[in-house]
Design a protein around this motif. Structure first.
Motif, short mmCIF file in Angstrom:
data_model
loop_
_atom_site.label_atom_id
_atom_site.label_comp_id
_atom_site.label_asym_id
_atom_site.label_seq_id
_atom_site.Cartn_x
_atom_site.Cartn_y
_atom_site.Cartn_z
N GLN A 22 57.34 32.41 -10.64
CA GLN A 22 56.84 32.38 -9.25
C GLN A 22 57.91 32.30 -8.25
N ARG A 23 58.90 31.45 -8.80
CA ARG A 23 60.20 31.48 -7.74
C ARG A 23 60.80 32.63 -7.80
N ALA A 24 61.08 33.14 -9.00
CA ALA A 24 61.92 34.39 -9.06
C ALA A 24 60.94 35.50 -8.21
N ASN A 25 59.78 35.77 -8.15
CA ASN A 25 59.02 36.62 -7.49
C ASN A 25 59.41 36.20 -5.59
N ARG A 26 59.23 35.05 -5.36
CA ARG A 26 59.53 34.82 -4.09
C ARG A 26 60.82 35.11 -3.67
N ARG A 27 62.03 34.73 -4.50
CA ARG A 27 63.26 35.02 -4.22
C ARG A 27 63.48 36.70 -4.09
#
Length: 261
Positions: A22-27
């Motif tokens: 999820q963090r990678a997608n937001r980034r």
């Protein structure tokens, strides 16, 4: 004793993986958004979209929109963000009829130029033409202004020298419009005792004899004086040190008074 719930490492690993994803997608979304925003900005500044599309002129009465735009050097190919507001204000201020200029950007591509013009306090009559006199003391000699009969300020007749004209213009600039509009004509009628004497013909039928020096202070009592006079009795109001009214006794004396004053 209550049994504590124990979470094994195997149970935590899937949740950690989901959180990392999820963090990678937001980034990724953030970087993509920033990239496209930067790309759109570059395209905007490099395309005609960032050029000035409309020029609005406000506050002008005598100076035409075209004259102001020409002096400002603004055109549709001018960059909206790259225009020099101070330079435009300086250029437009060079027009002698204009006393103040303000330039504003109105998003997305409109430029507004707000001007303030010098008041026209009188018109000099010379050779059948009418030359506007500004409150700054400047006399306009443009042909486009000199042919029209003026109705917004008094006429100056019989004036020869620039010094007296400049001083008269300065005195008129202190008067309120309500009083300016009551004056029809101002004649320069110097005599040995008063080389700055003037004679005014008022729109209400009265005449006024005064002097250029401190004229704006002397004429200030005119409305109050006229209220006390019978409008059917014509005469001349002397407004110098101590104002007083002199009635015309007959046509002959009226003509004599006019020729003297």
């Amino acid at each position: 004793m209550d049994q504590q719930k124990v979470i094994t490492l195997e149970d935590r690993i899937p949740k950690l993986r989901i959180q990392r994803k999820q963090r990678a997608n937001r980034r990724l979304i953030f970087y993509l958004s920033f990239f496209f925003l930067l790309l759109l900005t570059v395209i905007y500044f490099q395309s005609p979209l960032s050029d000035v599309k409309e020029i609005v002129i406000d506050g002008n009465r005598y100076v035409s929109d075209e004259a102001i735009i020409n002096v400002s050097r603004l055109e549709e190919r001018t960059s909206y963000w790259g225009l020099n507001k101070q330079l435009i204000e300086d250029e437009v201020s060079s027009i002698i009829e204009i006393s103040d200029v303000k330039v504003q950007r109105i998003f997305p591509n409109t430029v507004k130029i707000t001007v303030k013009e010098y008041t026209r306090v009188a018109y000099l009559v010379a050779e059948g033409k009418y030359y506007p006199i500004l409150e700054s003391g400047k006399i306009l000699d443009k042909e486009e202004f000199s042919q029209r009969f003026p109705t917004d300020a008094p006429l100056l007749i019989g004036w020869k020298t620039d010094d007296e004209l400049a001083e008269m213009a300065a005195e008129l600039s202190y008067l309120p419009e309500s009083l300016i509009h009551r004056i029809s004509e101002i004649y320069f009628t110097p005599v040995q005792e008063d080389p700055l004497r003037i004679t005014l013909y008022m729109n209400d039928g009265f005449q006024v004899s005064s002097t250029i020096r401190h004229f704006s202070q002397r004429i200030g009592d005119y409305p109050a004086i006229v209220k006390e006079l019978d409008p059917n009795i014509k005469g001349i109001i002397h407004m110098k040190m101590n104002p007083y009214f002199e009635q015309f006794l007959d046509n002959e004396e009226e003509e004599e008074s006019e020729s003297e004053g």
